[in-house]
Write an enzyme that holds these catalytic residues in place. Sequence first.
Site, PDB file in Angstrom:
ATOM      1  N   HIS A 181       0.830  -1.221   0.000  1.00  0.00           N
ATOM      2  CA  HIS A 181       0.000   0.000   0.000  1.00  0.00           C
ATOM      3  C   HIS A 181       0.855   1.257   0.000  1.00  0.00           C
ATOM      4  CE1 HIS A 181      -3.628  -2.333   1.934  1.00  0.00           C
ATOM      5  NE2 HIS A 181      -2.961  -3.060   1.048  1.00  0.00           N
ATOM      6  N   ARG A 230      -7.577   3.766  -1.219  1.00  0.00           N
ATOM      7  CA  ARG A 230      -6.865   2.680  -0.539  1.00  0.00           C
ATOM      8  C   ARG A 230      -5.427   2.558  -1.020  1.00  0.00           C
ATOM      9  NH1 ARG A 230      -6.003  -2.867  -1.528  1.00  0.00           N
ATOM     10  NH2 ARG A 230      -5.770  -4.097   0.390  1.00  0.00           N
ATOM     11  N   GLY A 273      -8.670  -2.447  -4.660  1.00  0.00           N
ATOM     12  CA  GLY A 273      -9.539  -2.776  -3.549  1.00  0.00           C
ATOM     13  C   GLY A 273      -8.877  -3.805  -2.655  1.00  0.00           C
ATOM     14  N   GLU A 302     -11.423  -0.246  -8.445  1.00  0.00           N
ATOM     15  CA  GLU A 302     -12.257   0.798  -9.018  1.00  0.00           C
ATOM     16  C   GLU A 302     -11.455   1.752  -9.888  1.00  0.00           C
ATOM     17  OE1 GLU A 302     -13.031   3.839  -5.465  1.00  0.00           O
ATOM     18  OE2 GLU A 302     -13.436   1.767  -4.871  1.00  0.00           O
ATOM     19  N   TYR A 314     -13.570   9.607  -1.842  1.00  0.00           N
ATOM     20  CA  TYR A 314     -13.927   8.407  -2.599  1.00  0.00           C
ATOM     21  C   TYR A 314     -14.232   7.202  -1.705  1.00  0.00           C
ATOM     22  CZ  TYR A 314     -13.014  11.222  -6.606  1.00  0.00           C
ATOM     23  OH  TYR A 314     -13.113  12.219  -7.552  1.00  0.00           O
TER      24      TYR A 314
END
Length: 683
Positions: A475, A537, A556, A562, A572
């Site tokens: 991430h 994310r 996701g 997305e 968002y």
Amino acid sequence: MSRLIRAGAIALALAAAAITPAAAADPLLSQGKPVTASSSGGCCPAANAVDGDSATRWASAAGVDPQWMYVDLGAAVHVSRVRLQWDASCATAYEIDTSADHVTWTKIYSTDAGKGGVEDLTSLDGTGRYVRVYGTKRCRTDASKGYSLQEFGVYGSAGDVRPPSPPGTPTLAGVTPISATIEWTAATDDVGVTGYDVYRDGQLCASTTGALTATCGNLGPNGSYGFYVNARDAAGNVSQASGTLQVKTPPSDDHTPPSAPSNLHTTAVDSTSIGLAWTASTDEAGVVGYRIYDGGTQIGTSDTASTTLGGLTPNTAYHLQVRAFDGNGNLSEPSTPVLDVTTTGGSNCTPSQGVCGATQVGTDDDVVWGLVTLPDGTILYNQRDAHAIVHLDPKTGAKKTIGTVPNVQSTDGEGGLTGLEINPVSFASDHWLYIMHTSPNDNRIVRIKYDPAADSLTTSTEQILLTGIARNKFHNGGRLRFSPDGRYLFAGTGDAQNSSNAPNTSSPNGKVLRINPDGTIPADNPFHNAVWSYGHRNVQGLAFDSQGRLWEQEFGNSIMDETNLIVKGGNYGWPSCEGTSGSCDGFIAPKKTYPVAQGSCSGITIIRDALYVACQRGARLYRAVISGSSLTNFRTFFNGTYGRLRTVEPAPDGQLWLATSVDGDKDSTPHNSHNKILRVSVG
């Protein structure tokens, strides 16, 4: 309320916010604390700037840049606001930095448009014991003037700002074909660990409130997975990740293959594609997917009993069969008879065809991440795990490593040397390469000059533009994209495996960021910091369309990815909402979602207002037509043809570059990948 926020709803929300009682402001922490300065005039010591009296001041030596002063707050704090009150000798360009040791500094604010007087900097997000104001350009530039600061006020919270230590590397307690149970040694924390989050290859799969063991399900037989753990404390601080435990699940007891597909036939044929359909196979445990073969060589995959093989060669004979497979890896017999199909002739790629073929122009044994095209048509790209930039001539395949980026540190996951961008307006004259990378302390954006004559990276020219973007094993985001006019640099960041970062507009994590090319903050940014949009994310794709609108691609967790159309100040939804799943009212809706198994998409690009999306787990390239603010005519290409796909960028003559991400892209080990760089013809 629908998830798409309209202007009226925004106005109502803002009006409501205006009458909501504000949270208690963070207190002033700097008054009376010890200070250190680069220099001080005889009249005016640095301590005057923290004495609470605006009639006194700190004055630096005259005629010298840079000059600085820092305050020692006595303990690590979270800095949310800095208030500067200047005398006439102010700073036009300066930055605010934090540090744990007054040696290594993290920039949390910068500007080259300082106007003096009172500058109240809110929505800051930094942590450190020491806070510094660092001036690089004086308002009064003659040699008799320096900097003169009446008050240096630092505000924040002195609560628990230290994250726990990383937990111990997990060990395997038990494994089945569909689950794994792991255990680990405890993390430590100065206040106390309150829980643990268990991740499987970057996806949250279990959480505990203190137990040192957990089970992750929804695995598949004969599968390879990487598990690691993060610790949390009561203040919401999240540790760096543990080491990774690699687990291979055993096969199941199912050894019966699916039935063979039948009735294989064409649904469409043109010069570069063949549409196929067949009668579905059956299996006692369920068919997972299909593999398509040409003369015994796999050339594609499909999740259903139909597909389109794209990127084929015109006027070429193909000899096609299909085989089904189940969750245990049992493979059916091939369909019979062999279906012989010849593509039609033709050399032009039309919009109706979408994608018309791919030519390999290079290979690399490292993870190919950021990629740019130089004015001469050659390519520069980042090696994520080797931390180097490579120059490739796609006409000859010749390549050269032009240099290693300083201060890059991998994360035993997906951090490292990620984004690469050039300014489309000024690169021909300034030769700046804009780079995003993970450092030992954070993710950051820097720029370094490229020397075309020497074909090398001039690392001595490095300028640090933005720091303080939290890092973790996964991430980390990493994509960079200039606006078409070259005025602004946008960056996609991840939430650093702390989902509370995403909705926090003071944090740069889980965001789309916007800065000036020199790293300063544009005056019209919505939160007076680098944040442009939030509630994301893990952003790894950014691209502009012909109307100058920014599109974004986002990973996701376990439900859906997305594609978003980004608006200034937009929320968002993560972590409340994943795609369209969860509590999604009041957030901006995605323009397209993808099941994670068919997505896990990274890079995007837009060519002639067609959006191209490169997917890793889905191992495919999506194409959609931008129509107004919608995405239409979705099609799939290269489904399983080249394996995992990561990076897609514009190429000369309206074509595109496509880089694979096969092997070694989750472990930070240099030179253990098997990747191709392709030139793709598009309609």
